[in-house]
Each structure stands twice: as structure tokens, then as C-alpha cells.
Design a protein around this motif. Structure first.
Motif, PDB file in Angstrom:
ATOM      1  N   ILE A 110      -4.912   9.533  -4.951  1.00  0.00           N
ATOM      2  CA  ILE A 110      -4.200   8.623  -4.576  1.00  0.00           C
ATOM      3  C   ILE A 110      -5.125   7.806  -2.905  1.00  0.00           C
ATOM      4  O   ILE A 110      -5.375   6.547  -2.888  1.00  0.00           O
ATOM      5  CB  ILE A 110      -2.662   9.061  -3.559  1.00  0.00           C
ATOM      6  N   ARG A 111      -5.540   9.018  -2.282  1.00  0.00           N
ATOM      7  CA  ARG A 111      -6.765   8.280  -1.281  1.00  0.00           C
ATOM      8  C   ARG A 111      -8.040   7.579  -2.107  1.00  0.00           C
ATOM      9  O   ARG A 111      -8.678   6.021  -1.813  1.00  0.00           O
ATOM     10  CB  ARG A 111      -7.278   9.122   0.082  1.00  0.00           C
ATOM     11  N   GLN A 125      -6.516   3.624  -3.657  1.00  0.00           N
ATOM     12  CA  GLN A 125      -6.311   3.492  -2.000  1.00  0.00           C
ATOM     13  C   GLN A 125      -7.246   2.274  -1.372  1.00  0.00           C
ATOM     14  O   GLN A 125      -7.309   1.328  -1.525  1.00  0.00           O
ATOM     15  CB  GLN A 125      -5.772   4.165  -1.190  1.00  0.00           C
ATOM     16  N   ILE A 130      -3.164  14.229  -2.928  1.00  0.00           N
ATOM     17  CA  ILE A 130      -2.983  13.108  -2.330  1.00  0.00           C
ATOM     18  C   ILE A 130      -4.790  12.343  -1.864  1.00  0.00           C
ATOM     19  O   ILE A 130      -4.400  11.516  -2.153  1.00  0.00           O
ATOM     20  CB  ILE A 130      -2.753  14.292  -0.693  1.00  0.00           C
ATOM     21  N   ILE A 140       3.620  14.440  -6.748  1.00  0.00           N
ATOM     22  CA  ILE A 140       1.996  14.145  -6.371  1.00  0.00           C
ATOM     23  C   ILE A 140       1.251  14.543  -7.465  1.00  0.00           C
ATOM     24  O   ILE A 140       1.626  15.353  -8.449  1.00  0.00           O
ATOM     25  CB  ILE A 140       1.764  14.860  -5.509  1.00  0.00           C
ATOM     26  N   LEU A 158      -0.250   8.775   4.197  1.00  0.00           N
ATOM     27  CA  LEU A 158      -0.829   9.542   3.174  1.00  0.00           C
ATOM     28  C   LEU A 158      -1.473  10.817   4.401  1.00  0.00           C
ATOM     29  O   LEU A 158      -1.055  11.945   3.816  1.00  0.00           O
ATOM     30  CB  LEU A 158      -2.208   9.107   2.883  1.00  0.00           C
ATOM     31  N   LEU A 183       0.263   3.384   1.989  1.00  0.00           N
ATOM     32  CA  LEU A 183      -0.949   4.818   1.980  1.00  0.00           C
ATOM     33  C   LEU A 183      -1.589   5.016   2.917  1.00  0.00           C
ATOM     34  O   LEU A 183      -1.370   6.371   3.283  1.00  0.00           O
ATOM     35  CB  LEU A 183      -1.283   4.418   1.306  1.00  0.00           C
ATOM     36  N   LEU A 232       7.006   8.747   0.165  1.00  0.00           N
ATOM     37  CA  LEU A 232       6.181   9.653   1.302  1.00  0.00           C
ATOM     38  C   LEU A 232       6.921   9.820   1.580  1.00  0.00           C
ATOM     39  O   LEU A 232       7.220  10.855   2.572  1.00  0.00           O
ATOM     40  CB  LEU A 232       4.652   8.178   1.481  1.00  0.00           C
ATOM     41  N   GLU A 254      -1.323  14.614   4.376  1.00  0.00           N
ATOM     42  CA  GLU A 254      -1.535  15.722   4.358  1.00  0.00           C
ATOM     43  C   GLU A 254      -1.165  17.182   5.076  1.00  0.00           C
ATOM     44  O   GLU A 254      -1.904  18.221   5.123  1.00  0.00           O
ATOM     45  CB  GLU A 254      -2.478  15.351   3.947  1.00  0.00           C
TER      46      GLU A 254
END
Length: 407
Positions: free
Chosen positions: A130-131, A134, A127, A279, A375, A371, A69, A379
Motif C-alpha cells: 500500500i505504501r 501511496q 502494508i 489488507i 500506515l 495513508l 485504517l 505497522e
């Protein structure tokens, strides 16, 4: 015809003074043009050196930091700095930019920028995905990491989150490997009928997985900001199409300004390619040809980065990954280990098993923290890249006297 025929009545001294004035003016004009040419040459050398320095900095990282990241964030910061310097060069030499063939080269650059906007949108969707992973990891940490004693109920809760996570990540891998039409079925309105058909033909265990799969697919489709038929691989190919180093006559016709346009096009392609590599994106694909002569200062670090990322993508445990981001690799690794451990434990837990659980949960908690910290800034950077490209294109088209339509 002798000059004296044109200046009858003029004294020799006045003619001499007139001649010296003309020579002086010509000399000053030549000096001005010479200085302008020298300034432009220095600007272009400085631009190339700054590009080289930033790429060398990006390529100097070790194996564990590449595609992390923080590294992707540094990549986007570098792009924004290069973009701003490129924009300043164009503004300084605006008169040249308005003349052929520079006007065509700049228009081509802006069109590549439009294609990059879609990549930015797809990356922001990735993104967000991925959240969601998480959040599932945080359920595992909450269930197993904050309890004085770990019972079977906490394990069931953690196990369900891990299954949801595995299905969500598998869904992303399938969507990258399969055809776009398959992806449309996964995220389209006919999703329910497909799941119903599968439910009739699979076991109860598979039914539950399909329901989880459908739920995750439905969530993702709500935030999908690019067309369901859009392809990251094809978009990268479109950005790279007909991207060749400027020829000698183009350099001569543009006083060398064709070179920074080519450099910026190459940087744009590389940055978008690296984002798609890192990503999760719709229909990912990394087979893009970089047509960069090695005699450029900045070519070596860019080619080195390209080769390193390609090598990473070919590793056995990364070959079918939904994204090469280091944190995604850690999610997959720790979730798989935790899942296998959860299948093998017996209750009540032995002291040794409980120590092992807490160790695994601590690893997952570290990924969650990374993360959580990384993140949101990433973003924001992707959004800034998007807006900077839009603003630059709008300004450029206004300069060229062409209408700017919202993309």
C-alpha cells in the motif's frame, strides 16, 4: 472402632477441643476453596464482559468507518488488551494450567499463535505494498496539484503514475484470484522469461504495461517475508481447525479455565481473518467458519462484524478487491476517475477542466494524507501483536516445561 479406643487417657474436654479444631480447619479449607472458586468465576465473567464491550465498540461504527485504517488499529488494540488479560488469568492460575487437560488446551492455543505469526508477516508485506501505491499517488498530486498552470507534460507524468498504480493493484487482484502456482510465476525467478514471451506476442502498449508489471513484481518479491507457496486462506483455515466450544466435562476438569482459552482462540481467529480481509495478502480467502454458540455474551457482536465484512466483500465494486480496507477502495475509486478524466482532456485546458482536475487531485491528496497518518501506526501495531504472541508463547512453554524453538 470407637474414637475413645484411639485416645485412651484423654479427657472428654480434650476430645471435644480436638474435634472442634478439625472442624475449624475443614471449614477454613472449604472457605479458601470457595473463595478461590468465586474469584475465578468473577475473573471469567469480567473477561467475557470486557471482550463483549470491545467487540460492541468495534461493531458500533458506521458503514464508512468499518475496515478503515483507524478501525483496524482499534481492532488490534482490542486484541492486545484481551491478550494481556488472558495472560494474567493464566499466570494467576498457573497450577491449574500445568495439569491436564489445561496443558493440552494451552499448547493448542500456542500452536494457533504460531500460525498467526505468518499472517502478521503477510499483512506487513501488504502494508508495504500500500505504501508503494501511496508513493504513486503522491506523484500525481505533485505533478498536478502544485502547479499554477497544468500543462501536457504534467499530465503525462501523472498518467504514467496512474498506469503503474492500476497495474500494481490489478497484479494484487490477480494474485488473490489465481492459483498459487500462477503467483509463483508472477514473483519467481522465471518472471523475466514469461515477460519476454508476452512481449513477443503483444502490442507495444502491452509491452510497456508488462515491463511496469515486471518492475512492480520484482520490487515486491524483494520484501516478501512468507514463502511463495504460502496461502492466507489456508493459514486461516489451519488456525480455525478443530476449534470448538468446550464441553461440560472439559469445563469441570479445568474449573472453567477451558472457556477463556476457547474465547481467546476465537478472538485470535477473528482478528487474523479481519486483517486478511482488509489488507492485501498472498492468496486471500475469507471462507472461514466461526463455530461460536450465540448464547455467549460476546458472540452477537462478533457474528455481526463477520456478517458485515462478508457483505462488504460481496458487493460488486468490492468483490475482486485486493483488500477491503476503506482507503484501498478510495485509491481505486479516485485513481479510476482521474484516469478516465485524463483520457478525455484536451490541451490547453479550459478553466472548467482545470477546476475539475484540481478537485480530483484534492481527493487523491486526502487519501495520501490518510495513508501517511495511518500506515506507520498500523505497522507498529501488527509488529506489537507479533511480538506479544511470541513472548506469551515462550513464557507459556517454559511454564509447561517444553522447549521453545524460534519460529
Amino acid at each position: 472402632m470407637p474414637a475413645t479406643d484411639y485416645h485412651q487417657g484423654s479427657s472428654p474436654s480434650s476430645l471435644s477441643h480436638f474435634g472442634r479444631s478439625i472442624l475449624s480447619l475443614n471449614h477454613r479449607d472449604n472457605q479458601v476453596h470457595s473463595m478461590e472458586g468465586l474469584n475465578l468465576e468473577l475473573e471469567l465473567e469480567s473477561f467475557q464482559q470486557h471482550i463483549t464491550d470491545r467487540l460492541l465498540d468495534l461493531s458500533s461504527v458506521g458503514h464508512s468507518d468499518l475496515l478503515s485504517l483507524s478501525w483496524v488499529g482499534k481492532l488490534l488494540d482490542s486484541f492486545l488488551l484481551c491478550h494481556e488479560e488472558f495472560r494474567a488469568i493464566l499466570q494467576t492460575h498457573r497450577a491449574q494450567v500445568l495439569r491436564p487437560p489445561m496443558d493440552r488446551l494451552i499448547s493448542d492455543y500456542f500452536e494457533r499463535g504460531v500460525k498467526a505469526l505468518d499472517v502478521c508477516n503477510a499483512v506487513r508485506d501488504g502494508i508495504e505494498q500500500i505504501r508503494q501505491w501511496q508513493k504513486l499517488l503522491e506523484i500525481v498530486v505533485c505533478a498536478l496539484g502544485h502547479q499554477k498552470s497544468i500543462g501536457e507534460g504534467q499530465f503525462r507524468r501523472a498518467k504514467k503514475a496512474l498506469i503503474d498504480l492500476a497495474i500494481g493493484m490489478l497484479d494484487d487482484k490477480d494474485s488473490s484470484a489465481n492459483s498459487i502456482s500462477n503467483r509463483n510465476r508472477s514473483f519467481g525467478r522465471n518472471n523475466g522469461s514469461r515477460e519476454h514471451h508476452q512481449n513477443q506476442s503483444h502490442s507495444n502498449h502491452n509491452n510497456n504495461q508488462n515491463q511496469h508489471h515486471q518492475s512492480l513484481g520484482h520490487f515486491r518479491s524483494l520484501s516478501w517475508s512468507v514463502s511463495r507457496t504460502w496461502s492466507a486462506a489456508k493459514q486461516l483455515q489451519a488456525i480455525g481447525n478443530n476449534l470448538y466450544p468446550p464441553k461440560a466435562n472439559d469445563l469441570a476438569a479445568t474449573n472453567g479455565l477451558a472457556l477463556p482459552v476457547f474465547i481467546m482462540n476465537s478472538i485470535l481467529l477473528f482478528v487474523m481473518w479481519a486483517l486478511v480481509a482488509a489488507i492485501p495478502c498472498q492468496d486471500r480467502g475469507l471462507q472461514v467458519h466461526f463455530n461460536i454458540p450465540r448464547n455467549f455474551l460476546w458472540a452477537a457482536p462478533m457474528i455481526s462484524l463477520h456478517e458485515r465484512i462478508m457483505e462488504e466483500s460481496k458487493k460488486r465494486d468490492r468483490k475482486n478487491a485486493c483488500g477491503l480496507l476503506r482507503e484501498i477502495h478510495r485509491i481505486e475509486k479516485y485513481a479510476r476517475v482521474m484516469n478516465e478524466f485524463a483520457d478525455s482532456v484536451h490541451f490547453p485546458l479550459t478553466e472548467e477542466s482545470e477546476v475539475e482536475v484540481r478537485k480530483r487531485v484534492q481527493e487523491i491528496a486526502q487519501v495520501c494524507d490518510a495513508l501517511k497518518d495511518g500506515l506507520d501506526p498500523l505497522e507498529r501495531q501488527v509488529r506489537e501483536v507479533f511480538h506479544r504472541i511470541v513472548r506469551s508463547r515462550t513464557e507459556g512453554l517454559e511454564t509447561l516445561g517444553k522447549p521453545s524453538h524460534a519460529e
